[in-house]
Design an enzyme around this catalytic site. Structure first.
Site, mmCIF file in Angstrom:
data_model
loop_
_atom_site.group_PDB
_atom_site.id
_atom_site.type_symbol
_atom_site.label_atom_id
_atom_site.label_comp_id
_atom_site.label_asym_id
_atom_site.label_seq_id
_atom_site.Cartn_x
_atom_site.Cartn_y
_atom_site.Cartn_z
ATOM 1 N N GLY A 1 0.805 -1.043 0.457
ATOM 2 C CA GLY A 1 0.111 0.096 0.352
ATOM 3 C C GLY A 1 0.715 1.462 0.291
ATOM 4 N N GLY B 1 -0.875 4.807 0.173
ATOM 5 C CA GLY B 1 -1.680 6.233 0.607
ATOM 6 C C GLY B 1 -0.115 6.708 1.554
ATOM 7 N N LEU B 2 -1.171 7.727 2.609
ATOM 8 C CA LEU B 2 -0.269 8.122 3.542
ATOM 9 C C LEU B 2 0.964 7.716 4.848
ATOM 10 C CD1 LEU B 2 -2.711 10.140 4.246
ATOM 11 C CD2 LEU B 2 -1.341 11.169 2.928
ATOM 12 N N GLY C 1 1.329 4.872 4.473
ATOM 13 C CA GLY C 1 2.384 2.711 3.508
ATOM 14 C C GLY C 1 3.902 4.027 2.902
ATOM 15 N N HIS D 1 -20.417 8.769 6.468
ATOM 16 C CA HIS D 1 -20.235 10.799 6.609
ATOM 17 C C HIS D 1 -21.670 10.953 6.210
ATOM 18 C CE1 HIS D 1 -18.235 14.307 5.172
ATOM 19 N NE2 HIS D 1 -17.545 14.357 5.752
ATOM 20 N N ARG E 1 -19.671 13.195 13.381
ATOM 21 C CA ARG E 1 -19.923 12.554 11.856
ATOM 22 C C ARG E 1 -21.215 11.493 12.188
ATOM 23 N NH1 ARG E 1 -14.447 11.572 8.423
ATOM 24 N NH2 ARG E 1 -14.172 13.539 7.870
ATOM 25 N N GLU F 1 -5.172 3.404 8.202
ATOM 26 C CA GLU F 1 -6.725 2.766 8.359
ATOM 27 C C GLU F 1 -7.137 1.477 8.138
ATOM 28 O OE1 GLU F 1 -9.111 4.062 5.187
ATOM 29 O OE2 GLU F 1 -11.017 3.474 6.139
ATOM 30 N N ARG G 1 -14.566 8.339 14.257
ATOM 31 C CA ARG G 1 -13.114 9.585 13.670
ATOM 32 C C ARG G 1 -13.848 10.821 13.139
ATOM 33 N NH1 ARG G 1 -11.268 10.802 9.629
ATOM 34 N NH2 ARG G 1 -12.111 9.891 7.870
ATOM 35 N N LEU H 1 -6.013 11.727 7.780
ATOM 36 C CA LEU H 1 -4.290 12.169 7.248
ATOM 37 C C LEU H 1 -3.601 11.850 8.389
ATOM 38 C CD1 LEU H 1 -5.661 14.550 5.140
ATOM 39 C CD2 LEU H 1 -5.340 11.977 4.099
#
Lengths: 252, 660, 229
Positions: free
Chosen positions: B42, B44-45, B47, B268, B332, B448, B458, B464
């Site tokens: 992965g 993403g942020l 990884g 959401h 949320r 995540e 969350r 992030l």
């Protein structure tokens, strides 16, 4: 808004793999809601094909909200289709008329070889970034974020350049398959910020060198890239890249 | 607490746990780092940040992602912002407050130690990103700008227009590409991890499929980091990317990694409503829109008038009415449930009646007046004020409004937007200890993909923060605790029996899928799974519904393995085969989610059981019986064993959450 | 420096600089030609031409000029070839006409026509006057260059060729002028509209300026040399 429905003829490029020479195939789809996105229309076609026992059309897509840059497709001669400032995944079928024939091709560029059908290999972009599209700051080396004020205009201009999603529409739509808009966006983003200054000269030299090695064409300032860019990255960035490159050459 | 779970939270004062731990965690010397291999799945942020940071430190890193480039990971789609306890606004923010808000926002179902650490490193993240050239929004003085988000009363959210995730990911991606250019990271894009390889109970590598050639590959690693995101796509319709999947995490789960709190999913509140059966995914409108927009429905049921024809006194601003302290900025889960409650009661709007209005008219007027004063037009008429107000709103939220217009064909500057809740994030994930290691030695989960920091809900702009915290500032330290024990282990050749066997198993599963040659496409099953999950394990859950869902999912699993049709071949780019493998795993996960939801006889955060609510319809928690993390062990398909990790609150007084 | 010259941006910089130099030459050429309108039977024009032949500075610039044309043409061919190779498989449907101007896409075409005209033009005027020595001392032989020009421009074929070439020159300049500034990095948000307008204005000025000679001479004949305007 209440949508209506469309019947369409699709002329789609089919190519089994990189070695195959490929050809167009024609399909018909009906009852396409104008509320559908373009990719949802392709989903409908693919479901139809699978049910008939044929191979579905391979295409790149992921976030379907216009930001990951994965979707591509040259639709009726336009990168990402007829709407300006829009990726294919955000293009909706409202843009088309009932009975229309839509021609769908992959991005065409020597530097973006076709992998299958509408899927192309854009790893050249990654290699260009790896050649210099970064600030060399190891994790943990940073000072306080507010230690260095940056004029809002510079920060905004840098952000506007950084909005590039790396989809390759600029290359696809350029008559010369030039990657200048992509490269210039990254060069501009960092050249406008104080953090980008120490490596400014090497960055532009290395990135342009890599760009040339990848086999992209040369910019002739036709402006198609800016017109087709889903994030509306400005041609100003290309002028800045030219300036940065000239300056870097004179200095080094 | 189960004997199999050791969270390894360091002793000592909450405020000093992390700094003391950092100073005492074992180190690996630079020469040894060069011969230690780490696999990151992965990009993403979590990884990208982990891979870049670990490569900078000298480890040998391999990164895998299924997309064509690491830059496409779904972190890129996060819009609103990233929280950090910088207190640049001088509004009383602090590490403790961010910690407190996160625990409270998570409805007291997260670990104090982890969350405090998260709040503590949040400030370094902003520093790091700015140094990388991330163009955050700034004030005219050149300093960083902040905005507020749901569930908090301070302004601590840093942002880059509506593209914060994109800018942060591109920052991490550029750091990763730098390491690729330097030869410290080997990148494998268009690759999907299909199993972890274990030798004597320890993680030793992965089996991955090259998605272009279809070939299976074996890769050795002293440690494997799963940074593979959440599993919201179990619902078919979600705001996740089409490719987001649970496969890597699920394979790890089946190899012994416990799955934590699988039923905690975040719905959401501000997404664009479903427009028809063709819908392939849902699009989020950033929560930042709740800063200025007001949410309402008509006071009368089944009101069919146009929004603009409904006079002010006939509108019900139900969030402001029910929660005067936080108003439209409640967390949320609360906002989502309130929308569902109104729609279920017959007050919904739009053709589907499954939507509420998000109205910018009063924000446009307020900004218009401000702007008129600012530019000295004291006698501006209403038309001029509206015009000025629209300009301000356009500057702040223009890209989101444009997106709404493209998708719906309506102009949100003129008519209120229609929104409805949609699946967005999964707080649950692989159970990890303080070091982010799963219950399998050498196997980690970041971002995540793990269950750790958000409890049952969350807060906005915290995903992030967590992804980057795990990647940049946690794993580089905590991985030393394990790798320092591995310095004598030489890289194991991939012709080892364990690799061969793992590959054969993966191959067998692929063969099985291809040989079904049924009649229905993969999406047919995925859509059915999604409907079961949304109806029975979505915003509201009940015992009878969940039991029914489990039975339905089991039947669906049987049917899937008998009747799915996968065209094409294995040894080529075959998106249907990829999807089939993912949906097979989603079906198994869906069952576990329902099992978990059924077990948790309380309502908390994103988990709302209809049997457990107050008279006013608020979530009713049961701290006496459920103040624990559910960690599920995979026994066999459809058979899971529950382990409980008790949650201990030393610093925070656990109370009923109130945003009134 | 070789690295620069062989890079894509270096080649384009060379195109831009030679192009702009040729623009300056056009201005100078137009100024000289305008002297045909002085109504003095071509005397000023002849003198100016004569002066140029004997000026060492002009002779040096002339070398640079020829060099520029050759380099500009050579780079154009190389770049166009590279650009064509960069897309081995072409699109079946291409909508570039919606996103870019005809002028910008057809620089090779407009440039080729201009090149053809330059060759003819040199053959008619430059070659006999300067190289072959066919016209060594014009005054002595009683031939005025101005008359030679007038004679050529009253020839319908030559006038037509001249006109078409001037039209394509204007097309070429319309894109080329502002494009050169973009390539040299001088285009910024503030100057883009100005430079674009200046480019078009320059193209129109050159177009009308040069077109005026064949038009006026063709309509009014060689006698036009003596018209006192």
């Amino acid at each position: 808004m209440e949508g209506s429905s469309l019947n369409l003829t699709l002329k789609i490029w089919r190519q089994k793999n990189a070695q195959d020479s490929g050809k167009f195939a024609t399909y018909n789809v009906s009852d396409i809601s104008t509320d559908m996105s373009f990719l949802e229309m392709i989903d409908v076609l693919n479901e139809q094909l699978i049910t008939k026992g044929e191979e579905p059309v391979a295409f790149d897509h992921d976030c379907r909200e216009g930001i990951c840059g994965m979707c591509s497709m040259y639709i009726n001669g336009r990168a990402h289709g007829p709407w300006n400032g829009t990726t294919t995944c955000q293009l909706h079928m409202r843009a088309f008329k009932n009975g229309e024939t839509i021609t769908i091709e992959p991005w065409r560029a020597g530097a973006f070889p076709v992998i299958k059908d509408l899927v192309v290999n854009r790893s050249a972009f990654d290699r260009i970034i790896a050649a210099g599209g970064f600030v060399s700051v190891n994790t943990g080396n940073a000072q306080d974020a507010n230690a260095l004020p940056i004029p809002k205009d510079d920060a905004d201009a840098s952000f506007a350049a950084a909005a590039c999603i790396g989809c390759g529409a600029c290359v696809a739509s350029c008559k010369n398959s030039s990657a200048m808009l992509f490269v210039s966006a990254k060069v501009s983003q960092l050249a406008l910020l104080p953090q980008g200054q120490p490596e400014r000269i090497d960055r532009v030299l290395n990135m342009v060198k890599q760009m040339d090695e990848e086999g992209f064409g040369n910019c002739t300032n036709t402006g198609s890239c800016e017109a087709e860019c889903p994030k509306e990255i400005s041609l100003d960035n290309i002028a800045r890249l030219n300036r940065e490159y000239l300056f870097a050459t004179l200095k080094k | 607490m189960s004997s199999k779970l050791d969270a390894k939270i360091p002793e000592g004062q909450l405020e000093t746990k992390w700094s003391q731990y950092k100073s005492s965690v074992p180190l690996v010397n630079p020469a040894n780092k060069r011969s230690l291999h780490i696999i990151v799945v992965g990009s993403g942020l979590a990884g990208s940040a982990a891979a870049a940071s670990l490569a900078e430190m000298g480890y040998k890193v391999k990164v895998f992602c299924f997309q064509d480039s690491p830059r496409r990971a779904h972190s890129i789609a996060a819009q609103g912002g990233i929280n950090a306890a910088k207190n640049y606004q001088n509004d009383g923010d602090s590490v403790y407050r961010l910690f407190y808000d996160t625990i409270k926002g998570g409805d007291y179902r997260a670990r104090e130690g982890n969350v405090y650490r998260l709040a503590e490193v949040s400030t370094s993240i902003i520093d790091q990103c700015v140094a990388q050239g991330v163009p955050f929004a700034r004030e005219y003085g050149g300093l960083l700008s902040n905005r507020s988000f749901g569930g908090t009363q301070v302004q601590r959210t840093f942002y880059a227009a509506g593209q914060t995730g994109q800018q942060l990911l591109l920052g991490a991606y550029s750091a990763l590409e730098r390491q690729i250019g330097l030869g410290n990271v080997e990148m494998y894009s268009r690759h999907e991890m299909l199993d972890v390889v274990q030798i004597d109970g320890t993680t030793r590598g992965i089996i991955a499929r090259d998605l272009v050639s279809g070939k299976l590959e074996r890769h050795f690693g002293h440690a494997v980091l799963l940074c593979t995101g959440g599993y919201g796509n179990v619902f078919f319709l979600s705001t996740n990317a089409m490719g987001s999947n649970v496969t890597a995490a699920w394979k790890a789960h089946k190899k012994g990694a416990f799955f934590g709190n699988p039923c905690f999913t975040q719905i959401h509140p501000t997404c664009i409503p479903v427009s028809g059966d063709h819908q392939s995914k849902l699009t989020l409108m950033s929560e930042s829109l709740r800063n200025d927009g007001r949410i309402w429905v008509p006071k009368a049921q089944n009101d069919t008038r146009k929004a603009t024809d409904i006079p002010e006194e006939e509108r019900d601003y139900y969030l402001e009415r029910r929660y005067p302290a936080f108003g439209n900025l409640v967390p949320r889960d609360v906002a989502s449930r309130a929308a569902k409650e109104r729609c279920d009661a017959g007050y919904g709007v739009g053709t589907s009646k499954m939507a509420v209005y998000l109205d910018y008219a009063s924000a446009i007027e307020r900004y218009g007046k401000q702007q008129a004063t600012k530019i000295g037009e004291h006698n501006a008429d209403k038309k001029r004020i509206t015009e000025l107000g629209k300009e301000v709103v356009k500057e702040k939220y223009g890209n989101l409004f444009d997106m709404y217009a493209k998708i719906t064909g309506e102009n949100p500057y003129e008519v209120p937007m229609r929104i409805y809740p949609a699946v967005h994030y999964t707080m649950g994930g692989l159970w990890v200890d303080y070091n982010l290691m799963t219950t399998v030695p050498g196997l980690y989960a970041l971002g995540e993909a793990n269950f750790s920091d958000h409890g049952a809900n969350r807060l906005g702009a915290s995903a992030l923060m967590q992804g980057l915290a795990d990647g940049y500032f946690v794993i580089p330290y905590t991985i030393g605790a394990y790798l320092s024990t591995q310095i004598r282990e030489k890289a194991i050749p991939t012709d080892h029996a364990a690799f061969v066997e793992a590959e054969q198993k993966v191959q067998a599963t692929l063969d099985q899928l291809m040989n079904i040659k049924g009649t229905k496409p993969v999406d047919y099953f995925h859509k059915r799974l999604g409907k079961i999950m949304w109806d029975k394990c979505g915003m509201a859950r009940s015992e009878s519904g969940l039991k029914q869902a489990i039975a339905d999912i089991r039947a669906l699993r049987e049917e899937f393995w008998k009747d799915v049709r996968i065209p094409g071949a294995q040894n080529e780019l075959n998106p249907e085969l990829e999807k089939a493998g993912r949906v097979a795993d989603f079906i198994e996960l869906g069952e576990l989610m329902c099992v978990d939801a059924l077990n948790r006889n309380e309502s908390c955060g994103g988990h709302f059981r209809e049997e457990f609510q107050t008279e006013e319809g608020e979530a009713l928690r049961d701290d006496d019986n459920f103040k624990y993390v559910s960690a599920w062990e995979f026994k066999s398909t459809g058979n899971f064993e529950l382990h409980k990790e008790s949650l201990i609150y030393d610093r925070i007084k656990v109370s009923q959450r109130s945003y009134k | 420096m070789t690295k620069f010259l062989t890079s894509s941006l270096g080649k384009k910089t060379v195109m831009a600089m030679t192009g702009l130099f040729l623009c300056i030459f056009l201005l100078e050429h137009l100024y000289t030609n305008v002297q045909l309108f002085f109504g003095d039977g071509g005397k000023s024009f002849d003198e100016a031409s004569h002066g140029m032949v004997h000026s060492i500075i002009i002779r040096i610039i002339e070398v640079v000029l020829f060099f520029s044309i050759i380099v500009h043409v050579y780079q154009a061919v190389v770049l166009t070839k590279n650009n064509s190779d960069a897309r081995p498989v072409k699109y079946a449907v291409n909508g570039v006409s919606k996103t870019s101007s005809w002028f910008s896409r057809n620089m090779l075409l407009t440039g080729s026509i201009i090149l053809f005209f330059i060759v003819v033009h040199l053959y008619n005027f430059f070659l006999p006057y300067r190289i072959t020595g066919e016209v060594v001392e014009p005054e002595a032989q009683g031939e005025h260059l101005a008359e030679r020009v007038a004679a050529a421009l009253t020839n319908p074929y030559y006038a037509a060729l001249y006109l078409i070439s001037v039209l394509f020159l204007a097309f070429h300049l319309n894109h080329g002028f502002q494009s050169a500034f973009q390539t040299l990095g001088a285009n910024t948000k503030k100057y883009v509209p100005i430079l674009k307008m200046a480019g078009t204005a320059f193209a129109i000025l050159m177009g009308i300026g040069f077109a005026s000679f064949p038009i006026l001479f063709f309509i009014f004949g060689e006698e036009f040399l003596n018209w006192n305007l």
